[in-house]
Design a protein around this motif. Structure first.
Motif, PDB file in Angstrom:
ATOM      1  N   SER A 148       0.842  -1.204   0.000  1.00 33.71           N
ATOM      2  CA  SER A 148       0.000   0.000   0.000  1.00 33.71           C
ATOM      3  C   SER A 148       0.879   1.256   0.000  1.00 33.71           C
ATOM      4  N   ILE A 149       0.218   2.410  -0.145  1.00 35.66           N
ATOM      5  CA  ILE A 149       0.955   3.680  -0.124  1.00 35.66           C
ATOM      6  C   ILE A 149       1.633   3.873   1.225  1.00 35.66           C
ATOM      7  N   PHE A 150       0.918   3.524   2.306  1.00 34.82           N
ATOM      8  CA  PHE A 150       1.502   3.633   3.640  1.00 34.82           C
ATOM      9  C   PHE A 150       2.762   2.779   3.737  1.00 34.82           C
ATOM     10  N   ASP A 151       2.674   1.538   3.268  1.00 38.21           N
ATOM     11  CA  ASP A 151       3.804   0.617   3.331  1.00 38.21           C
ATOM     12  C   ASP A 151       4.996   1.160   2.555  1.00 38.21           C
ATOM     13  N   ARG A 152       4.768   1.575   1.328  1.00 35.76           N
ATOM     14  CA  ARG A 152       5.864   2.066   0.494  1.00 35.76           C
ATOM     15  C   ARG A 152       6.469   3.354   1.064  1.00 35.76           C
ATOM     16  N   THR A 153       5.604   4.255   1.544  1.00 39.97           N
ATOM     17  CA  THR A 153       6.090   5.537   2.064  1.00 39.97           C
ATOM     18  C   THR A 153       6.955   5.348   3.295  1.00 39.97           C
ATOM     19  N   PHE A 154       6.435   4.605   4.267  1.00 38.91           N
ATOM     20  CA  PHE A 154       7.162   4.482   5.529  1.00 38.91           C
ATOM     21  C   PHE A 154       8.359   3.547   5.423  1.00 38.91           C
TER      22      PHE A 154
END
Length: 335
Positions: A148-154
């Motif tokens: 997810s975006i959260f996973d990739r970002t963090f």
């Protein structure tokens, strides 16, 4: 369980003795093997052009003419029971645990260490709470939503946090939040004097350490959770009708905590022995700063004292980690 605790405690004591022997050999035996004589070793702790009488007095006070095993016995005896130093017209008693006197300031090493332990303890524990909570939380959410975006970002932020060295992030935080925008204080204040100012001064250092370590814990938690959430016992827990948050927290995360506990014990133990770079960057009068001063002054007793204190914290942290395994993971108790 009691037998296990006793065995691990005994092993920790033996390991501490081995560490003291190795540390003592590094500081006292290796120079001899490199060809230095007792006179040359004694001359390091005197000024320029010392007299033969001064060199002889230092050799006698330090016992440099004694065999190495005798010197080591006196060193261990001083830690356990204290030591008495003959300074010529007077004698001085160094209370246990005695790590000797600084050759530069002529002050006992142990009181200097104990006065600096609260600073290092405040830095290490505060940063540990921040990186543990943030790293585990980010890792769990990333594992539950992989890709997810959260996973990739963090995970990208975590990679940057691991890659950036402390002397860069620390100097950046110090410049931005202490000099450019004077939000936080510059001078360390003990917690007992002013808790608010104590936290205000340490907060940039906590954040700098947390950025570095939370990245490691986020990646560890994510990989552990991804592996654990595919296990059979997780599917069984869901089939029994348990709430998803209970499945994640009580079964998934708990089983994935073993490597996190291991790394946390090592990291916290090492930081309690002195966060050298962080204390130097933020001018914190902790154990790490004391070690740097001893190295700069070529002052052997402070360096030796800091080394043994750091080893003690690491050994004790590993002992506590071993005891926490059974509480964190039921599979350890079954095995």
């Amino acid at each position: 369980m009691i037998s296990y605790i006793l065995r691990r405690t005994f092993a920790a004591v033996i390991l501490l003795l081995v560490v003291t022997a190795v540390t003592f050999a590094i500081f006292f035996l290796l120079p001899r093997l490199a060809g230095q004589t007792a006179d040359q070793l004694a001359q390091q702790y005197l000024g320029k052009s010392p007299s033969q009488a001064d060199i002889a007095a230092v050799k006698q006070n330090l016992g440099l003419d004694d065999p190495v095993y005798v010197q080591y016995w006196h060193f261990i005896k001083g830690i356990v029971a204290g030591a008495t130093y003959d300074l010529g017209p007077t004698t001085t008693h160094c209370s246990a645990p005695c790590f000797g006197y600084s050759f530069r300031t002529h002050v006992e090493v142990w009181p200097q260490l104990t006065s600096r332990i609260p600073v290092t303890l405040s830095l290490a524990v505060g940063a540990a709470v921040m990186w543990l909570v943030s790293g585990v939380l980010i890792g769990v959410i990333s594992a539950l939503k992989p890709g997810s975006i959260f996973d990739r970002t963090f995970m990208g932020i975590a990679l940057a946090g691991v890659s950036l060295p402390m002397f860069f992030t620390g100097q950046l935080a110090l410049f931005l939040f202490t000099f450019q925008w004077p939000i936080f204080g510059r001078t360390y204040v003990p917690f007992t004097e002013n808790p608010a100012q104590w936290a205000n001064t340490l907060f940039p250092a906590w954040c700098s350490l947390a950025l570095l370590y939370s990245a490691i814990y986020a990646r560890l938690t994510r990989s552990g959770m991804l592996e654990t959430m595919s296990e059979d016992f997780i599917r069984t827990a869901r089939a029994k009708g348990l709430r998803e948050r209970n499945v994640v927290a009580r079964h998934g995360l708990r089983a994935a905590l073993t490597p996190i506990i291991t790394v946390f014990g090592m990291d916290l133990g090492l930081l309690l022995g002195g966060a050298v770079i962080t204390e130097k960057v933020f001018s914190l009068p902790g154990i790490g700063q004391y070690a740097v001063q001893g190295i700069t002054d070529n002052d052997l007793p402070p360096i030796l004292g800091v080394t043994l204190l750091a080893a003690f914290f690491v050994v004790i942290a590993n002992l506590l980690v071993d005891l926490l395994y059974a509480a964190a993971d039921p599979r350890v108790r079954l095995s």
